[in-house]
Design a protein around this motif. Sequence first.
Motif, short mmCIF file in Angstrom:
data_model
loop_
_atom_site.label_atom_id
_atom_site.label_comp_id
_atom_site.label_asym_id
_atom_site.label_seq_id
_atom_site.Cartn_x
_atom_site.Cartn_y
_atom_site.Cartn_z
N LYS A 112 -60.83 14.74 27.68
CA LYS A 112 -59.74 15.73 27.59
C LYS A 112 -58.76 15.39 26.47
CE LYS A 112 -56.19 17.89 30.51
NZ LYS A 112 -55.62 17.94 31.88
N TYR A 113 -58.49 14.10 26.26
CA TYR A 113 -57.47 13.71 25.29
C TYR A 113 -58.04 13.13 23.99
CZ TYR A 113 -54.24 14.96 28.88
OH TYR A 113 -53.54 15.70 29.82
N GLY A 114 -59.34 13.27 23.82
CA GLY A 114 -59.95 12.89 22.54
C GLY A 114 -60.02 11.40 22.31
N VAL A 115 -60.11 10.62 23.40
CA VAL A 115 -60.30 9.18 23.27
C VAL A 115 -61.76 8.92 22.92
CG1 VAL A 115 -60.24 6.98 24.51
CG2 VAL A 115 -58.48 8.71 24.97
N LYS A 116 -62.01 8.15 21.89
CA LYS A 116 -63.39 7.93 21.41
C LYS A 116 -64.16 7.09 22.43
CE LYS A 116 -65.93 6.69 17.21
NZ LYS A 116 -65.80 6.31 15.81
N THR A 117 -65.21 7.66 23.00
CA THR A 117 -65.99 6.97 24.03
C THR A 117 -67.44 7.44 23.99
OG1 THR A 117 -66.01 6.35 26.37
CG2 THR A 117 -65.52 8.65 25.88
N ALA A 118 -68.29 6.75 24.74
CA ALA A 118 -69.73 7.09 24.76
C ALA A 118 -69.97 8.40 25.50
CB ALA A 118 -70.50 5.95 25.46
N THR A 203 -44.18 4.05 25.58
CA THR A 203 -44.63 3.15 24.51
C THR A 203 -45.74 2.27 25.07
OG1 THR A 203 -42.40 3.08 23.56
CG2 THR A 203 -43.89 1.28 22.95
N ILE A 204 -46.75 1.96 24.26
CA ILE A 204 -47.74 0.95 24.64
C ILE A 204 -47.73 -0.14 23.58
CG2 ILE A 204 -50.17 0.39 25.07
CD1 ILE A 204 -50.68 3.22 25.96
N ASN A 248 -57.62 6.04 17.54
CA ASN A 248 -58.63 6.79 18.29
C ASN A 248 -58.65 6.51 19.79
OD1 ASN A 248 -59.50 7.94 15.89
ND2 ASN A 248 -61.03 6.37 15.54
N ILE A 249 -57.93 5.47 20.22
CA ILE A 249 -57.98 5.10 21.64
C ILE A 249 -56.58 4.98 22.24
CG2 ILE A 249 -58.70 3.30 23.27
CD1 ILE A 249 -61.09 2.76 21.33
N LEU A 250 -55.74 4.11 21.66
CA LEU A 250 -54.42 3.86 22.25
C LEU A 250 -53.52 5.09 22.21
CD1 LEU A 250 -52.27 0.68 21.96
CD2 LEU A 250 -51.21 2.88 21.53
N GLU A 251 -53.39 5.70 21.04
CA GLU A 251 -52.45 6.83 20.91
C GLU A 251 -52.87 8.04 21.75
OE1 GLU A 251 -51.98 7.35 16.70
OE2 GLU A 251 -50.98 5.39 16.49
N THR A 253 -54.57 7.92 24.47
CA THR A 253 -54.37 7.50 25.86
C THR A 253 -52.91 7.69 26.27
OG1 THR A 253 -56.18 5.89 25.81
CG2 THR A 253 -54.46 5.53 27.46
N LEU A 254 -51.99 7.27 25.40
CA LEU A 254 -50.57 7.43 25.69
C LEU A 254 -50.20 8.91 25.84
CD1 LEU A 254 -47.79 6.14 26.08
CD2 LEU A 254 -47.51 6.15 23.59
N LYS A 255 -50.78 9.74 24.98
CA LYS A 255 -50.54 11.19 25.09
C LYS A 255 -51.00 11.71 26.46
CE LYS A 255 -51.73 15.62 22.96
NZ LYS A 255 -52.61 16.33 21.99
N GLY A 256 -52.18 11.24 26.91
CA GLY A 256 -52.70 11.65 28.20
C GLY A 256 -51.83 11.20 29.35
#
Length: 418
Positions: A112-118, A203-204, A248-251, A253-256
């Motif tokens: 849903k939030y465009g986190v790069k995953t398999a 913040t993360i 591609n992952i942290l930002e 995720t924070l948005k989600g």
Amino acid sequence: MKLLVIGSGGREHAIAWKLSKSNKVDEIYCAPGNGGTALEEKCINVNLNSIDEYLSFAKENKIDVTVVGPEAPLVEGIVDTFKKEGLKIFGPDKKGALLEGSKAFAKEFMKKYGVKTAEYETFTDFEKAKEYIRNCAYPVVVKADGLAAGKGVVICEEEADAQKALEDFMVKDVFNGSGKKIVIEEFLNGVEASILSITDGETIIPFISSKDHKQIYDGNKGPNTGGMGVIAPNPYCSDEVIKEFKENILEPTLKGIKNEAMDYIGVIFFGIMITEKGVYLLEYNVRMGDPETQAVLYLMESDLMDIIMGALNKDLANINIKWENKHSCCVVVASEGYPSSYKKGYPIEIEDNLESKVIAAGAKLEEGKLVTNGGRVLCVVAKGDSLDSAREKAYRDVEKVKFQGNYYRKDIGELINN
């Protein structure tokens, strides 16, 4: 301050030890703790084992902050319960804890939030899952949806392996309901890295990277365990890898976390895979990793209590975490037979002249002496100016820790290319 640290493993001993170094902390109650926390300065073990017991204790003893070590209480909703009573607690709410509590929920969140995953598919129907594995590309990864004590992920080289995993998870129900729903995922080839981080929901801040060694035998052979050793920082986490991880992952995720209105004040652990095609997220954990915590906190210069209070006060944007410019190596000393069956109750002897920190995991105190009480018994953590130096110190001191049938890998930090 008076703290309550929930949990009984090596991670919790490491957290309690690090918090005890803060001049802001007077007492740390470890629930239930272990033999190591029983001997640690400022720490007192208390025999509590349920959310109701933790809550009553925190109220009666005017606990300032509760720190949750393991994932199970978070998934059960301990944070929601404590906050309803106006108590300060460090960890995500029940909704945020679903990022670890349900593999399917986590994968949907990533998508849903465009986190790069398999690539992946989710199944609750055994026959449909069986049909899928007949036609998919191998190797493939089969994951139990729910909590499975770190053992609910199987890499299947061929259809027969996948068939066995499906039967174990969905039919035999080896994880007591956690494998009734499964995720079948594309296999990613590369180098794994663990990145613990802290968030206040706004913040993360990532901690230094680390590399776990999951399999029981040297050369990354044999069944997976809860982790046989760790090095930090991970030699494969270059500036370029960290930059890609953040973008591609942290930002996303924070948005989600923000968009899903999660009350997420705690640790978020990113298990990533560094491949030729880029950096992918394998999984989230909603607490510190074990034994990653032991290696990472050993290099933290900052006061962990200050960092936790920064998160609780939603002020992480103004926190700067300092790290020693060194390397750490954590070697796990396990019971003979782990991760299958093993015996408990053997006396533990530790020589006095260790340069490393010994963190207890599956060990308890009986009549003032440490005895074995689990599969992963102790962690020996050393630091040095180089990885080789840290490894040399850790292995020198591992030989000074003895109990009947003790076992450890001889190559932690050596096989950094897989």
